[in-house]
Scaffold this active site. Sequence first.
Site, short mmCIF file in Angstrom:
data_model
loop_
_atom_site.label_atom_id
_atom_site.label_comp_id
_atom_site.label_asym_id
_atom_site.label_seq_id
_atom_site.Cartn_x
_atom_site.Cartn_y
_atom_site.Cartn_z
CG HIS A 125 39.58 24.07 16.33
ND1 HIS A 125 41.10 24.31 16.20
CD2 HIS A 125 39.16 23.12 16.38
CE1 HIS A 125 40.99 23.25 16.42
NE2 HIS A 125 39.89 22.37 16.34
CB SER A 139 34.62 53.10 29.69
OG SER A 139 34.41 54.03 28.96
CE LYS A 188 32.89 49.25 25.75
NZ LYS A 188 33.60 47.88 25.35
CD GLU A 194 39.15 42.91 30.65
OE1 GLU A 194 38.15 42.90 29.50
OE2 GLU A 194 39.48 43.98 30.83
#
Length: 457
Positions: free
Chosen positions: A155, A276, A282, A289
């Site tokens: 979880h 970024s 970043k 992804e």
Amino acid sequence: MKLWGGNYSAGPDAAFWEFNRSFSFDRRLLAEEIAASKAFVRALGRCGAIPVADAETLDRGLDTVFERSLKEPDYRDLDVEDVHSFVEERLGEVVGDLAGQAHLGRSRNEQTVTALRLWVRGTIDRLRGGLRAVVAALVEQGQAGADTVMPGFTHTRAAEPVTFGHFAAAHAWALVRDDQRLRDARGRVNVLPLGSGALAGSALDLDRKAMAHELGFEAVSPNALDAVMDRDFAVEFVSACAMLQTHLARLAEDFIHFAGPEHGFVELPEAFTTGSSLMPQKKNPDSLELVRGKAARVDGDLVRLLALLKGLPAGYQKDLQEDKEAVFDAADAALGSVAIMAGVIAGLSQRPDAMRAAAAGEEMMAAGLAVALAREGMPFRKAHGVVGALVAEARKGGRSLRDTAAKGLKETSPAVAARLDQLFDPDEAVRAKSLPGGTAPDAVRASLAGALEALQG
Ligand code: ARG
């Protein structure tokens, strides 16, 4: 003149012609179409349907078409209906009217499915090669981290300590099953349709076994109508890709979090991240992804194929032309994803200190503590309640669970209270789980080795 234009008075509607054409995508089947055509013309020569010399001329002509297609990009640009018409038309330029004999008793219905089967078979082999590299990289990382404790999650909450190798082996085994699914599917893909004609078979004495042998097929299709109409082999392939992509997406998801600032368990290889345009600090996990995102695409391809087939009557229908793009799309996504994942995993740096620090969270030892109490004779359900109460007490007082347990168990369970050092040591906790499949370092090393071995088949 279309290759089917004999009974037509004029050409097709211009918009319909474009709508009907599949060459923009089925040109990807060119190598397979030519290989199958070569096997077919040779079979025509062998059975005496055409003179052997003509078969040889056609065979060589097909080679010429293929070579020119490879060498001259413009040569492929032809306003034809599909890859089958392309080959026939270009063959005509090489060998003249004889090119028409390459189609003797042969239907595009059997050609398209033969070429697609060859293509899927080759793609399965490439995909399995790529998958092997992913599993090998995971196993290598897992062996390096077989002793490294980290939190295991349920979880998304820290649950019990495991080793990094345990985590790697979990993902490796899922991918091993994907490899097995692809291997199983390959057997049903690798069946020759040629000799089926349009649906009824062929009146020529074609040696189907010889054609199968030349093309590397393991069997010949047992029913001509089934052979031209079914695409279950494509569904199976795309389904195996969808399951694989689901597993890769889950792995990507884990690494996205593990590499993030909250965990910092691993560092992604910089070459697989992007910066970024706004935020200079970043390094985003775009590679992972995208692997996760492409799972949606492959799921869509699977549904697309199933929906395409549902409700079709027996026989070839033009609907079936829509099969190819779904297959290509799923294959491209899966091939791309395994290549990227192999690179990301091979280039990962593990951060054992961060993993170890996170694994020291005392509450993760609660289950082990309850088991220890039960082994001293307290019924497990009761032990569960006792430890639960200790957890609540520690949380309420903002105190350590270990100290709370030391106090709380001193009277009632002195044997357990005396072993708290051991029970709160995450290394001890993982070493204790030494059954096959457990997280103990030795069990993990064996599991990782087993995963590599299972891939050899
Ligand atoms: N381009 C067609 C396809 O992909 C080839 C088969 C055409 N056959 C036919 N009877 N129209 O399915």
